[in-house]
Design an enzyme around this catalytic site. Sequence first.
Site, short mmCIF file in Angstrom:
data_model
loop_
_atom_site.label_atom_id
_atom_site.label_comp_id
_atom_site.label_asym_id
_atom_site.label_seq_id
_atom_site.Cartn_x
_atom_site.Cartn_y
_atom_site.Cartn_z
N HIS A 37 25.18 -32.41 4.44
CA HIS A 37 25.30 -32.15 3.01
C HIS A 37 26.45 -31.20 2.72
O HIS A 37 26.63 -30.20 3.42
CB HIS A 37 24.01 -31.51 2.47
CG HIS A 37 22.87 -32.48 2.42
ND1 HIS A 37 21.66 -32.18 1.86
CD2 HIS A 37 22.76 -33.77 2.85
CE1 HIS A 37 20.86 -33.23 1.94
NE2 HIS A 37 21.50 -34.19 2.55
N LYS A 61 17.10 -19.66 6.16
CA LYS A 61 17.82 -18.89 7.19
C LYS A 61 17.07 -18.59 8.48
O LYS A 61 17.71 -18.20 9.47
CB LYS A 61 18.24 -17.54 6.57
CG LYS A 61 19.33 -17.66 5.53
CD LYS A 61 20.65 -18.05 6.14
CE LYS A 61 21.68 -18.38 5.13
NZ LYS A 61 22.51 -19.52 5.48
N PRO A 89 11.74 -18.21 2.83
CA PRO A 89 12.46 -19.45 3.18
C PRO A 89 13.49 -19.92 2.15
O PRO A 89 14.21 -20.89 2.43
CB PRO A 89 11.34 -20.49 3.31
CG PRO A 89 10.19 -19.95 2.54
CD PRO A 89 10.31 -18.46 2.56
N TYR A 119 17.40 -26.99 -6.08
CA TYR A 119 16.66 -25.75 -6.31
C TYR A 119 16.46 -25.64 -7.83
O TYR A 119 17.43 -25.55 -8.57
CB TYR A 119 17.46 -24.54 -5.83
CG TYR A 119 17.53 -24.40 -4.32
CD1 TYR A 119 18.41 -25.16 -3.55
CD2 TYR A 119 16.71 -23.48 -3.67
CE1 TYR A 119 18.47 -25.01 -2.18
CE2 TYR A 119 16.76 -23.33 -2.28
CZ TYR A 119 17.64 -24.10 -1.55
OH TYR A 119 17.69 -23.95 -0.18
N TYR A 138 25.19 -19.57 2.25
CA TYR A 138 24.30 -20.71 2.52
C TYR A 138 24.76 -21.48 3.76
O TYR A 138 23.95 -21.86 4.61
CB TYR A 138 24.23 -21.63 1.31
CG TYR A 138 23.00 -22.51 1.31
CD1 TYR A 138 21.87 -22.17 0.59
CD2 TYR A 138 22.96 -23.68 2.08
CE1 TYR A 138 20.74 -22.97 0.61
CE2 TYR A 138 21.84 -24.48 2.12
CZ TYR A 138 20.73 -24.12 1.37
OH TYR A 138 19.60 -24.92 1.41
C1 LIG Z 1 7.34 -23.75 5.75
C2 LIG Z 1 8.53 -23.15 6.43
C3 LIG Z 1 9.80 -23.58 6.08
C4 LIG Z 1 10.92 -23.02 6.68
N1 LIG Z 1 12.16 -23.48 6.31
C5 LIG Z 1 13.26 -23.00 6.95
C6 LIG Z 1 14.56 -23.56 6.70
O1 LIG Z 1 14.72 -24.47 5.89
N2 LIG Z 1 15.61 -23.08 7.39
C7 LIG Z 1 15.45 -22.09 8.32
O2 LIG Z 1 16.46 -21.69 8.92
N3 LIG Z 1 14.24 -21.54 8.59
C8 LIG Z 1 13.13 -21.98 7.95
N4 LIG Z 1 11.88 -21.49 8.27
C9 LIG Z 1 11.76 -20.44 9.29
C10 LIG Z 1 11.84 -20.98 10.72
O3 LIG Z 1 10.91 -22.01 10.91
C11 LIG Z 1 11.60 -19.82 11.71
O4 LIG Z 1 12.41 -18.75 11.36
C12 LIG Z 1 11.87 -20.27 13.16
O5 LIG Z 1 10.80 -21.04 13.63
C13 LIG Z 1 12.08 -19.06 14.07
O6 LIG Z 1 12.22 -19.49 15.40
P1 LIG Z 1 11.68 -18.61 16.61
O7 LIG Z 1 12.04 -19.35 17.84
O8 LIG Z 1 12.12 -17.22 16.44
O9 LIG Z 1 10.10 -18.56 16.41
P2 LIG Z 1 9.03 -19.71 16.44
O10 LIG Z 1 9.59 -21.00 16.02
O11 LIG Z 1 7.84 -19.19 15.69
O12 LIG Z 1 8.66 -19.85 17.98
C14 LIG Z 1 7.88 -18.90 18.66
C15 LIG Z 1 7.15 -19.60 19.80
O13 LIG Z 1 6.43 -18.63 20.55
C16 LIG Z 1 5.14 -19.14 20.87
N5 LIG Z 1 4.24 -18.00 21.07
C17 LIG Z 1 3.69 -17.19 20.14
N6 LIG Z 1 2.92 -16.25 20.72
C18 LIG Z 1 3.01 -16.47 22.06
C19 LIG Z 1 2.44 -15.82 23.19
N7 LIG Z 1 1.62 -14.75 23.06
N8 LIG Z 1 2.74 -16.30 24.41
C20 LIG Z 1 3.58 -17.37 24.57
N9 LIG Z 1 4.14 -18.03 23.52
C21 LIG Z 1 3.85 -17.57 22.29
C22 LIG Z 1 4.79 -20.00 19.65
O14 LIG Z 1 3.80 -20.98 19.97
C23 LIG Z 1 6.14 -20.61 19.31
O15 LIG Z 1 6.33 -21.85 19.94
C24 LIG Z 1 10.75 -22.01 7.68
C25 LIG Z 1 9.47 -21.60 8.06
C26 LIG Z 1 8.37 -22.16 7.45
C27 LIG Z 1 7.00 -21.69 7.88
#
Ligand SMILES: Cc1cc2nc3c(=O)[nH]c(=O)nc-3n(C[C@H](O)[C@H](O)[C@H](O)COP(=O)(O)OP(=O)(O)OC[C@H]3O[C@@H](n4cnc5c(N)ncnc54)[C@H](O)[C@@H]3O)c2cc1C
Length: 395
Positions: free
Chosen positions: A74, A299, A295, A203, A387
């Site tokens: 996009h 980001k 969200p 949006y 963005y």
């Molecule tokens: C509805 C929604 C929409 C979103 N939209 C956007 C978007 O459009 N763009 C964007 O950039 N971000 C978006 N986000 C945010 C994005 O999804 C998160 O910021 C992203 O998942 C972060 O990645 P991470 O690897 O840090 O954490 P996570 O993806 O949360 O991964 C953490 C991992 O650690 C594991 N874990 C947890 N505790 C333990 C433990 N004790 N032992 C072992 N493993 C464990 C979990 O199972 C998970 O797999 C959105 C979030 C939501 C909920």
Amino acid sequence: MKIRTQVGIIGAGPAGLMLSHLLYLQGVESVILEAASREHIESRIRAGVLEQGTVDLLMETGVGERLRREGMFHEGIELRFGGQTHRIDFCELTGGKGVAIYAQHEVVKDLVAARLTANGQIVFEAANVQLRGLDGARAEISFEKDGLLQELSCDFIAGCDGFHGVSRPSIPEGVITSYEQAYPFAWLGILAQARPSSVELIYAYHDRGFALHSMRSPQISRLYLQCAPDEDLSAWPDERIWTELQRRFTLAADWNLNEGPILQKSVTGMRSFVAEPMQFAKLFLAGDSAHIVPPTGAKGLNLAIADVRVLADGFKQFYESGSTELLNRYSEICLRRVWKVQRFSWWMTSLLHRHVSNNPFEERRQLAELDYVTSSRAAAQTLAENYVGLPREPY
Ligand SMILES: Cc1cc2nc3c(=O)[nH]c(=O)nc-3n(C[C@H](O)[C@H](O)[C@H](O)COP(=O)(O)OP(=O)(O)OC[C@H]3O[C@@H](n4cnc5c(N)ncnc54)[C@H](O)[C@@H]3O)c2cc1C
């Protein structure tokens, strides 16, 4: 059983998987411990907007093949308010940059496949993960797999286990300062078997509250409605959701919101959170374990990827030269970007949501801000450059 590795990674989300992939490309060993099953993480519906820098990194490091084929690229977004729609042209405002729509669980699938193909170690369904010896000679992680207690001994630990993980709470009390802000609203999100009604994200600011039109594929729409943080999903049968979405998006003219069977519904709370510093001795926090953004700015995933790029560079320097210079500055380097992204995510959220407590002055001010963003090139450019993702700063 005792296993040894260089970097122990907790969590197979985007942060943990990307870090492990980058380390592999640099010849550094890692083991990922993930609490959930492979099926679970590969089907968890979360983010879907990838910044230009995230897209480029996935492509450059050989995990962007499916993204290239199936991602939707996009070059702008629409802002809708006051019965009118306005386009912010990212490509024109940022010298050719844009975003890709590609679901987070697809990124996770691609990274898991890449790690397993390269004989990378991911322990799924690792239970009772505990961290020890963070400020000792070697860090230890204990966990249970299939009922057996195991130990992972490592030089460093990367805490990539999200906001509710075990890494951040393992840091001794008093080391971390938390900065937090809650918002008085949430998002009711649906995934629907409906062709997207627009080629780009919309949006919408409306008297009845914010709404977002997004998509996950040419057949699947992802739509959100501003709701109360304690909204009861059972009060939202499908028909009510569609009626409310139609009201918030539809313009007087001929625009139509495509409807279809709702595949998933959820309420997502909104929070801004930063833990400082993002490091304690041998433990480095990355992604949602260190920070959360609302969200609206899309980001969270992108910030997680930005963190692990810095962390991978720090480990590279250490294993090549023995220097911890970059690792020592990891938190400081990441936090500069984190706070700018916090600012943008807060701003987009404040700009587009209906604030119950707003007085008429505040409402007029908010509309004037939307008018400014869509009529001033300088203001639109500020939105666009944030963005698509701020450039990486040299370190
Ligand atoms: C509805 C929604 C929409 C979103 N939209 C956007 C978007 O459009 N763009 C964007 O950039 N971000 C978006 N986000 C945010 C994005 O999804 C998160 O910021 C992203 O998942 C972060 O990645 P991470 O690897 O840090 O954490 P996570 O993806 O949360 O991964 C953490 C991992 O650690 C594991 N874990 C947890 N505790 C333990 C433990 N004790 N032992 C072992 N493993 C464990 C979990 O199972 C998970 O797999 C959105 C979030 C939501 C909920």
